[in-house]
Write a protein that holds these residues in place. Sequence first.
Motif, PDB file in Angstrom:
ATOM      1  N   SER A  80     -21.455  -4.300  -4.923  1.00  0.00           N
ATOM      2  CA  SER A  80     -20.366  -4.456  -5.894  1.00  0.00           C
ATOM      3  C   SER A  80     -19.421  -5.540  -5.410  1.00  0.00           C
ATOM      4  CB  SER A  80     -19.570  -3.158  -6.054  1.00  0.00           C
ATOM      5  OG  SER A  80     -20.366  -2.161  -6.632  1.00  0.00           O
ATOM      6  N   GLY A  96     -25.251   6.626  -7.694  1.00  0.00           N
ATOM      7  CA  GLY A  96     -25.266   5.314  -8.344  1.00  0.00           C
ATOM      8  C   GLY A  96     -25.177   5.495  -9.855  1.00  0.00           C
ATOM      9  N   ARG A  97     -24.439   4.590 -10.503  1.00  0.00           N
ATOM     10  CA  ARG A  97     -24.209   4.701 -11.950  1.00  0.00           C
ATOM     11  C   ARG A  97     -24.814   3.537 -12.703  1.00  0.00           C
ATOM     12  NH1 ARG A  97     -19.013   5.804 -10.724  1.00  0.00           N
ATOM     13  NH2 ARG A  97     -18.234   3.723 -11.214  1.00  0.00           N
ATOM     14  N   LYS A 143     -38.142  -2.876 -15.405  1.00  0.00           N
ATOM     15  CA  LYS A 143     -36.778  -3.128 -14.934  1.00  0.00           C
ATOM     16  C   LYS A 143     -36.741  -3.213 -13.408  1.00  0.00           C
ATOM     17  CE  LYS A 143     -32.101  -1.456 -15.738  1.00  0.00           C
ATOM     18  NZ  LYS A 143     -31.182  -1.162 -16.843  1.00  0.00           N
ATOM     19  N   ARG A 203     -25.046   6.843 -17.507  1.00  0.00           N
ATOM     20  CA  ARG A 203     -26.400   7.080 -16.996  1.00  0.00           C
ATOM     21  C   ARG A 203     -26.405   6.957 -15.476  1.00  0.00           C
ATOM     22  NH1 ARG A 203     -28.489   4.012 -22.096  1.00  0.00           N
ATOM     23  NH2 ARG A 203     -27.627   2.189 -21.057  1.00  0.00           N
ATOM     24  N   SER A 204     -27.435   7.520 -14.842  1.00  0.00           N
ATOM     25  CA  SER A 204     -27.447   7.396 -13.390  1.00  0.00           C
ATOM     26  C   SER A 204     -28.412   6.299 -12.952  1.00  0.00           C
ATOM     27  CB  SER A 204     -27.753   8.739 -12.727  1.00  0.00           C
ATOM     28  OG  SER A 204     -29.045   9.118 -13.070  1.00  0.00           O
ATOM     29  N   TRP A 205     -28.141   5.776 -11.766  1.00  0.00           N
ATOM     30  CA  TRP A 205     -28.932   4.687 -11.214  1.00  0.00           C
ATOM     31  C   TRP A 205     -29.498   5.145  -9.883  1.00  0.00           C
ATOM     32  CZ3 TRP A 205     -31.028   0.413 -12.975  1.00  0.00           C
ATOM     33  CH2 TRP A 205     -31.556  -0.497 -12.046  1.00  0.00           C
ATOM     34  N   GLY A 237     -30.224  -4.153 -12.491  1.00  0.00           N
ATOM     35  CA  GLY A 237     -29.268  -4.031 -13.585  1.00  0.00           C
ATOM     36  C   GLY A 237     -27.864  -4.376 -13.113  1.00  0.00           C
ATOM     37  N   LEU A 258     -38.250  -1.178  -2.696  1.00  0.00           N
ATOM     38  CA  LEU A 258     -38.258   0.259  -2.981  1.00  0.00           C
ATOM     39  C   LEU A 258     -39.646   0.833  -3.012  1.00  0.00           C
ATOM     40  CD1 LEU A 258     -35.871   1.204  -5.856  1.00  0.00           C
ATOM     41  CD2 LEU A 258     -35.596   1.268  -3.390  1.00  0.00           C
ATOM     42  N   THR A 313     -21.016   2.145  -4.845  1.00  0.00           N
ATOM     43  CA  THR A 313     -20.270   0.975  -4.336  1.00  0.00           C
ATOM     44  C   THR A 313     -19.153   0.599  -5.312  1.00  0.00           C
ATOM     45  OG1 THR A 313     -21.963  -0.436  -5.327  1.00  0.00           O
ATOM     46  CG2 THR A 313     -22.161   0.013  -2.960  1.00  0.00           C
ATOM     47  N   ASN A 368     -34.039  -3.554  -7.182  1.00  0.00           N
ATOM     48  CA  ASN A 368     -35.105  -2.858  -6.445  1.00  0.00           C
ATOM     49  C   ASN A 368     -35.843  -3.907  -5.619  1.00  0.00           C
ATOM     50  OD1 ASN A 368     -34.384  -0.599  -7.954  1.00  0.00           O
ATOM     51  ND2 ASN A 368     -35.973  -0.979  -9.495  1.00  0.00           N
ATOM     52  N   TRP A 373     -27.775  -2.676  -3.233  1.00  0.00           N
ATOM     53  CA  TRP A 373     -26.746  -1.962  -4.012  1.00  0.00           C
ATOM     54  C   TRP A 373     -25.417  -2.596  -3.651  1.00  0.00           C
ATOM     55  CZ3 TRP A 373     -30.687  -0.522  -6.357  1.00  0.00           C
ATOM     56  CH2 TRP A 373     -31.725   0.201  -5.796  1.00  0.00           C
ATOM     57  N   ASN A 389     -27.909  -6.895 -19.719  1.00  0.00           N
ATOM     58  CA  ASN A 389     -27.693  -6.867 -18.270  1.00  0.00           C
ATOM     59  C   ASN A 389     -28.883  -6.415 -17.452  1.00  0.00           C
ATOM     60  OD1 ASN A 389     -27.753  -4.266 -19.141  1.00  0.00           O
ATOM     61  ND2 ASN A 389     -26.280  -3.546 -17.647  1.00  0.00           N
ATOM     62  N   ASP A 390     -30.070  -6.409 -18.031  1.00  0.00           N
ATOM     63  CA  ASP A 390     -31.234  -5.959 -17.263  1.00  0.00           C
ATOM     64  C   ASP A 390     -31.926  -7.134 -16.595  1.00  0.00           C
ATOM     65  OD1 ASP A 390     -30.820  -3.482 -18.322  1.00  0.00           O
ATOM     66  OD2 ASP A 390     -32.740  -3.343 -19.372  1.00  0.00           O
ATOM     67  N   LEU A 450     -38.306   7.158  -6.668  1.00  0.00           N
ATOM     68  CA  LEU A 450     -37.538   7.126  -7.925  1.00  0.00           C
ATOM     69  C   LEU A 450     -37.853   8.383  -8.744  1.00  0.00           C
ATOM     70  CD1 LEU A 450     -37.998   3.394  -9.015  1.00  0.00           C
ATOM     71  CD2 LEU A 450     -35.981   4.450  -7.977  1.00  0.00           C
TER      72      LEU A 450
HETATM   73  C1  BT5 Z   1     -27.783  -0.561 -15.402  1.00  0.00           C
HETATM   74  O1  BT5 Z   1     -27.459   0.475 -16.243  1.00  0.00           O
HETATM   75  O2  BT5 Z   1     -28.806  -1.172 -15.433  1.00  0.00           O
HETATM   76  C2  BT5 Z   1     -26.739  -0.864 -14.351  1.00  0.00           C
HETATM   77  C3  BT5 Z   1     -27.168  -0.529 -12.963  1.00  0.00           C
HETATM   78  C4  BT5 Z   1     -26.127  -0.929 -11.942  1.00  0.00           C
HETATM   79  C5  BT5 Z   1     -26.407  -0.355 -10.590  1.00  0.00           C
HETATM   80  C6  BT5 Z   1     -25.464  -0.904  -9.548  1.00  0.00           C
HETATM   81  S1  BT5 Z   1     -25.955  -0.510  -7.910  1.00  0.00           S
HETATM   82  C7  BT5 Z   1     -24.447  -1.051  -7.279  1.00  0.00           C
HETATM   83  C8  BT5 Z   1     -23.381  -0.596  -8.270  1.00  0.00           C
HETATM   84  N1  BT5 Z   1     -22.913   0.744  -7.954  1.00  0.00           N
HETATM   85  C9  BT5 Z   1     -23.221   1.615  -8.938  1.00  0.00           C
HETATM   86  O3  BT5 Z   1     -22.932   2.836  -8.929  1.00  0.00           O
HETATM   87  N2  BT5 Z   1     -23.874   0.975  -9.931  1.00  0.00           N
HETATM   88  C10 BT5 Z   1     -24.018  -0.447  -9.645  1.00  0.00           C
HETATM   89  P1  BT5 Z   1     -28.277   0.874 -17.535  1.00  0.00           P
HETATM   90  O4  BT5 Z   1     -28.593  -0.327 -18.350  1.00  0.00           O
HETATM   91  O5  BT5 Z   1     -27.463   1.945 -18.150  1.00  0.00           O
HETATM   92  O6  BT5 Z   1     -29.622   1.470 -16.995  1.00  0.00           O
HETATM   93  C11 BT5 Z   1     -29.713   2.771 -16.465  1.00  0.00           C
HETATM   94  C12 BT5 Z   1     -31.139   3.269 -16.698  1.00  0.00           C
HETATM   95  O7  BT5 Z   1     -32.068   2.550 -15.885  1.00  0.00           O
HETATM   96  C13 BT5 Z   1     -31.336   4.742 -16.301  1.00  0.00           C
HETATM   97  O8  BT5 Z   1     -31.030   5.577 -17.366  1.00  0.00           O
HETATM   98  C14 BT5 Z   1     -32.812   4.789 -15.929  1.00  0.00           C
HETATM   99  O9  BT5 Z   1     -33.611   4.913 -17.091  1.00  0.00           O
HETATM  100  C15 BT5 Z   1     -33.082   3.402 -15.381  1.00  0.00           C
HETATM  101  N3  BT5 Z   1     -33.014   3.358 -13.899  1.00  0.00           N
HETATM  102  C16 BT5 Z   1     -32.288   4.141 -13.058  1.00  0.00           C
HETATM  103  N4  BT5 Z   1     -32.450   3.765 -11.782  1.00  0.00           N
HETATM  104  C17 BT5 Z   1     -33.313   2.719 -11.800  1.00  0.00           C
HETATM  105  C18 BT5 Z   1     -33.874   1.873 -10.810  1.00  0.00           C
HETATM  106  N5  BT5 Z   1     -33.573   1.983  -9.503  1.00  0.00           N
HETATM  107  N6  BT5 Z   1     -34.738   0.899 -11.223  1.00  0.00           N
HETATM  108  C19 BT5 Z   1     -35.041   0.734 -12.521  1.00  0.00           C
HETATM  109  N7  BT5 Z   1     -34.543   1.495 -13.503  1.00  0.00           N
HETATM  110  C20 BT5 Z   1     -33.680   2.466 -13.159  1.00  0.00           C
END
Ligand code: BT5
Length: 244
Positions: A65, A47-48, A112, A53-55, A115, A135, A21, A132, A63, A104-105, A140
């Motif tokens: 923005s 998702g980022r 978690k 890192r990936s989300w 984010g 979910l 998004t 989540n 999800w 930001n968590d 996951l």
């Molecule tokens: C974040 O990054 O926490 C930011 C997440 C933002 C996601 C939203 S969704 C809408 C918008 N579009 C996008 O593409 N992104 C934003 P960070 O602090 O870097 O945490 C990432 C880490 O969380 C990963 O390396 C995993 O360990 C963990 N993770 C990944 N997916 C997850 C999930 N669904 N629930 C919980 N933990 C997750």
Amino acid sequence: MRTRTRLVGSTLLRVDRLGSTNDLLRSLAQQGASEGTAVVAREQTAGRGRMGRSWASPPGGLWLSVLLRPPRPADLRLALAAAVGAAEGVRGASGAPVGLKWPNDLVLQRRKVGGVLVEAIPPWAVVGIGVNVNLDRALLPPDVRKSAVSLAEVVGHMVDLDAVLDGVLAGLDHAYDALRHGRGDEVLDRWRRLSVTLGQPVRVRIGGRVVQGIAVDIDAAGALLVAGSAGAPVRVLAGDVTLL
Ligand code: BT5
């Protein structure tokens, strides 16, 4: 009482499935989208998170923005304001006692649940929020499953996704309005009250460096202050925090 038209989500675009998004909103900004435009997807395939890192974003989550045009797009306080708005919105819509881990968590039961990813592309800031909601954790990736949780798991029933969307849009609108109108201190105070980080022993990874100590406060810029056994607290502007 002051009434005000809501800025955040004034235009809302719903998409079934897309990469991210944040990416769609970035290209909409280039095509002239206005401040407050929001994109919500049922599922993201790329998702980022932060720092490349990936989300994981299967169906059942929020999800979202939002396109903002703050005076300083890279202001760390914007990420904290987004986290406050999201947490307050999620709490109101689900009753789950969501807390915040710097920066930001969104956390529940030390795991978690969501984010925030703010990407500054001056003059814009794209604020991405993932939660989540309903979910199925089996969807996951295995390495994420242990540290993640969903709202539905904690409250014990499915949660209305549109109610969470509404709550988060309203929460973000409220927090962003305060930040823009010189009431950033109020937002930081709300962040402090929602924090699960402050007062706790933490380990912070800042690039290659590791700092350990007590997270004593955030300062006026939103930086985390970590007090070790000696000297002045270390000021952290970007990094990953582990609660010890
Ligand atoms: C974040 O990054 O926490 C930011 C997440 C933002 C996601 C939203 S969704 C809408 C918008 N579009 C996008 O593409 N992104 C934003 P960070 O602090 O870097 O945490 C990432 C880490 O969380 C990963 O390396 C995993 O360990 C963990 N993770 C990944 N997916 C997850 C999930 N669904 N629930 C919980 N933990 C997750």
